[in-house]
Design an enzyme around this catalytic site. Structure first.
Site: not given
Length: 994
Positions: A299, A269, A530
């Site tokens: 993850d 991120h 996003y």
């Protein structure tokens, strides 16, 4: 003469007068105009219409005809194209079409091209007013952070404070929900995550990178001394020198080694915003340059993606549940909430804030019971109350099997679902009852594994089997985080979906959720998340092709390098020259079975690493491997583009200082990640879309990520292709125009106010409850575009994304995986985790199980360290002798046996390394268990990097690099075996290092 030709000539003639008039009324425009001296030629390809402009630091001389040696040429194929592209408002579909088909061309000096296109753009944007003046002389701007929207107050060019946004009477009314005779309405505020309120402190951090830097013993034209990375110092250089070094190195790598020599690495991120996010500006840069992709593993979703998904599908959510309509259904129907490895009061649904805390209080008010299955008595357990079952880490599947045993034995499962909506139950039942392996999975059997008394397991099974239960798993209740991230995470996630199937997943009151998700916000109002790729033009690795690309025309960007490296194995790729990975691709379940190998045929090995964003040291398992990797001579150049001097920044040869999101323009919506978490706005009480104002000028000489990428591309002759002539503000306007916002608010009003609240869904059109359609045997009626049409094995919208179209207790997809993998079999079998409590030499040496769940007070590494205000929180770091140490929580009896006192410094260690922490002695842990958090931003080895104790708090130094299962890149980084001892300080440094 043709009317269009006359119009074009008039436009070209008037242009200098327009520039001059604008400069007269705008000091900002005048200052920009005065930056350059150059000649710009605008012409048709046949030369029939041409005009050139001589700019001289603010003066403009315009003449008809062709100039013999212009610095910039803007050439149109014909009059129609020229008129279409120079007449406001700009139609970007026409611009892109003309560019792709060579109907328009920009030639000349890339820096001057960028200046001229921005000069033209500023004719419009320079008049835009942003923010609202306040009575105290400050200006109030808005920002959108990873944890929610903020008002940002700026005075005299400095941020003076930030605050949550309180909605006004001009904003839409919020929703109301009725349940069991009571009415519930959320408060009209945007309650952000705590880490958002620490953002001001990290903007002004003393650890900011403010100037380009070069490692003192790195000579790009001579000795590079890679062995000194991490230990040698830095010298300040100019931006011109830094950009020259990086751009020349990019070209050298491609010429000397060939395609694939440059790897672009980044964290999971980054700072928020549709323009500046890594899937946007960075991916466009990588595709423009041509890089080896460092592919992320799921993850935070490991067990769901590699395991649970095969039972029922939902690949586009990486195997996690959707949660639609979950809040109202839970409040109306549920009788019990089981929080299993779920601590929403700490993780806030990933991108959410603290708004769901109010909902959990509603559940208490309605008398909905709570049970917490967790080795740690979490903040959620303390907040909601309810029974705590302190399970031994990594053994959760054993408890789940025992619950299913009791349900089968006492006929407490939903026969309708099992008989009509599932396959493979008889085979699964045989295993649970012990017919397959001779081991009945009784409550007594699980007691030896989990430490939960058999009587409590049996009581839980009976309570659960007789009530309507919501199961909260992980961060947002339906997957993501929690126990799916440890060595037995695949088993656990598979067990969770089978528990819900046996209880009739989708019937009233029976679903996944912890009251974090499923609010009745309007999900059909379109604003790109996003995950849709922002400005990237990347159609394969983002969701751009689904919505955003057709709504915001922009150039495609295609990476010509087919090589991929799994992020977890990047050190092995560099140090050993080989790595194997498996794809993270949500369009189908079976793609994850396809291996890829590094190096790829015909591609170069990696010799340059371009590092962007946060730290791997604090977030990736067995992270000391990265220190060795960075010092390998295989890496001829390492570039770090970051905001703070943290993590791996000190291993770079060249440091490029990026600014924070408060120092650049962007636009974004709270919790809207689109394809990376479809409809995550449903965890919020209100959908909030914000203009991310440039609140202050970049500190020092820092630049935005976008600007840095653009500047490098200009040196490669690719600046106009990268930018399409747009600044970040221009791109933000294009994103705005691509959304549904213009139907409800003007761009100028949006810029001034800074945010828009999407009206909630009407009660009669609220979204249906997740899986209700499936339980009742109807066509799917949820507002999500998956499975893809070809993913159905029955008629479209009928059935799940499995071969049978039903829930599969024994998945056909795993049956087709041949040869069968013993650690991921079709018929799931319980096995003890390889990093867990058991007999054996490793456990005798390291008898403490260390849990490292997602951070509570920082979004990954974003707000940690660097002088952040959160360091003063006693539950985050502890200051000892002027240094803020990471906290490790240790059970009282374990601390007593080791002579460890509260807040004493301790050494947490195993054969992979050691970390110096401050001990928090607590009664909120099961015996033999320690608790910390992952994602320290600081990596501060006391001696040689990778070989000496770390005082920064990188607990992932201690976690295993082994995958949960062969044939996956499923990391197991949230649980490991350690020993903890009192640390005597620097006088015993050598002993500690050993």
């Amino acid at each position: 003469m043709d009317i269009k030709a006359l119009r074009l000539k008039a436009t070209l003639f008037a242009l200098p007068k327009v520039f001059a008039l604008k400069a007269k009324g705008s000091p900002q425009f005048r200052a920009f105009l005065e930056q350059k001296a150059c000649v710009v030629q605008i012409r048709l390809a046949d030369g029939s219409i041409a005009r050139h402009y001589a700019f001289d630091r603010g003066r403009i001389v315009s003449r008809k005809g062709l100039h013999p040696s212009p610095d910039v040429v803007m050439q149109f194929k014909d009059v129609d194209t020229a008129v279409a592209l120079t007449t406001p408002p700009i139609n970007y579909a026409e611009v892109i079409h003309a560019g792709k088909n060579f109907r328009v061309a920009l030639m000349g000096d890339e820096d001057l091209i960028a200046w001229f296109t921005q000069l033209a753009s500023r004719l419009d944007s320079d008049g835009w007013k942003m923010g609202e003046p306040m009575p105290d002389g400050s200006t109030r701007y808005t920002q959108m952070t990873n944890g929610g929207p903020l008002h940002v107050y700026v005075k005299d060019g400095r941020i003076v404070r930030t605050a949550i946004i309180e909605f006004t009477k001009d904003d839409p009314e919020t929703w109301t929900m009725e349940a069991r005779g009571k009415r519930f309405t959320p408060r009209r505020k945007a309650y952000v995550a705590p880490h958002s309120l620490a953002m001001k402190s990290i903007v002004y951090s003393e650890d900011r990178l403010l100037y380009p830097m070069k490692r003192v013993d790195f000579d790009p034209d001579g000795e590079r001394n890679p062995q000194n990375r991490g230990t040698s110092g830095y010298e300040r250089i100019s931006w011109d020198e830094a950009l020259d070094i990086v751009s020349k190195e990019i070209l050298r790598q491609k010429q000397v080694h060939g395609p694939g020599a440059i790897a672009l690495a980044h964290p999971s991120h980054h700072q928020w915003g549709n323009v500046g996010y890594y899937l946007s500006a960075m991916m466009r840069f990588g595709n423009t340059v041509g890089v080896t992709r460092v592919m992320l593993n799921p993850d935070s979703w490991e067990g769901w993606y590699w395991g649970a998904m095969h039972h029922y599908g939902n690949s586009m959510r990486l195997g996690a549940a959707a949660g639609y309509g979950g809040l109202e259904d839970a409040l109306k129907e549920a009788e019990l909430i089981v929080y299993w490895s779920s601590d929403p009061e700490s993780q806030f649904g990933a991108y959410g804030g603290t708004e769901a805390s109010e909902r959990r209080l509603w559940a208490k008010e309605l008398g909905i019971e709570a049970i917490h299955i967790n080795p740690h008595y979490s903040p959620t357990a303390a907040f909601t109350g309810g029974k705590w079952l302190p399970i031994r880490p990594g053994t959760d599947t054993a408890l789940a099997l025992s619950l299913m045993y009791v349900w089968i034995q006492e006929d407490l499962y939903d026969r309708h679902f099992v008989e009509n909506r599932s396959t493979g139950f008889d085979e699964w039942k045989a295993y649970v009852m012990g017919e397959t392996d001779g081991v009945p999975k009784t409550p007594e059997w699980q007691e030896e594994e989990t430490g939960i008394p058999a009587r409590e397991a049996r009581a839980l099974a009976r309570l659960w089997g007789r009530k309507k239960v919501y199961l909260g798993c992980g961060v947002n209740g339906g997957g993501f985080g929690g126990a799916c991230r440890n060595a037995s995470g695949i088993q656990w996630a598979r067990a969770m979906v089978m528990l819900m199937a046996m209880q009739g997943w989708g019937r009233p009151g029976v679903n996944f959720g912890n009251l974090t998700n499923g609010t009745p916000v309007n999900l059909e109002f379109y604003f790109p998340g996003y995950g849709e790729g922002g400005i990237s033009g990347e159609l394969m690795a983002t969701g751009s092709a689904t919505n955003n690309y057709v709504r915001m025309p922009h150039l495609l960007s295609m990476n010509p390098v087919p090589q991929i490296v799994p992020r977890q194995k990047l050190p092995e790729a560099i140090l050993e020259g080989f790595a194997e990975g498996y794809l993270l691709e949500p369009t189908s379940m079976e793609i994850q079975f396809r291996p890829y190998f590094y190096p790829a045929p015909g591609c170069s090995k990696i010799h340059m690493l371009y590092r962007y964003g946060g730290s791997s040291m604090g977030t990736i398992a067995s992270s000391a491997r990265f220190a060795e990797m960075y010092r390998s001579p295989e890496l001829e150049c390492v570039v770090a583009q970051g905001i703070w001097n943290e993590g791996e920044t000190r291993f770079a040869d060249i440091i490029l200082p990026a600014c924070t999101q408060f120092e650049r323009h962007d636009i974004g919506e709270w919790s809207n990640s689109s394809g990376f978490g479809y409809h995550w706005q449903a965890q919020l009480n209100h959908r909030v879309i914000a203009m991310q104002h440039k609140c202050i000028e970049p500190l020092g000489e820092s630049k935005s990520d976008y600007q840095i990428f653009w500047d490098i591309c200009k040196r490669l002759g690719l600046g106009n292709y990268y930018s399409e002539g747009c600044s970040e503000l221009d791109w933000a306007k294009r994103v705005f125009d691509s959304s549904d916002l213009p139907k409800h608010i003007s761009w100028k009003k949006f810029l001034r106010k800074g945010y828009y609240v999407v009206p909630p869904e009407k009660p009669e059109t609220r979204v249906a409850v997740d899986m209700r359609w499936f339980y009742e045997g109807r066509p799917k009626d949820l507002p999500e575009p998956f499975p893809l049409p070809a993913g159905y094995s029955h008629k479209w919208l009928h059935g799940l994304q499995t071969q049978s179209g039903k829930f599969e207790f024994v998945p056909n997809s795993l049956k087709r995986l041949q040869p069968e993998r013993p650690d991921r079999p079709a018929l799931m079998r319980y096995t003890r985790p390889f990093e867990g409590a058991r007999e054996g030499e490793r456990y005798r040496r390291y008898p403490i199980q260390l849990l490292t769940p997602h951070q509570r007070f920082s979004f990954h590494t974003a707000q940690d360290g660097k002088g952040s205000a959160i360091s003063d929180l006693a539950d985050h770091r502890v200051c000892v002798d002027g240094h803020y140490y990471w906290i490790v929580r240790i059970a009282e009896d374990d601390a007593r046996r080791r002579g460890i006192a509260h807040h004493q410094l301790v050494r947490v260690f195993n054969d992979l390394g050691s970390v110096i922490c401050a001990a928090e002695v607590t009664n909120r842990l099961a015996a033999g268990v320690a608790h910390s958090y992952e994602s320290s931003a600081s990596y501060q080895p006391l001696g040689e990097p990778g070989a000496s104790p770390d005082i920064g708090g990188c607990m992932n130094i201690l976690t295993p690099n082994r995958m949960q299962a062969d044939g996956t890149v499923a990391s197991a980084g949230s649980l490991c075996l350690v020993e903890i001892e009192a640390w005597l300080g620097t006088s015993t440094l050598q002993e500690a290092a050993e």
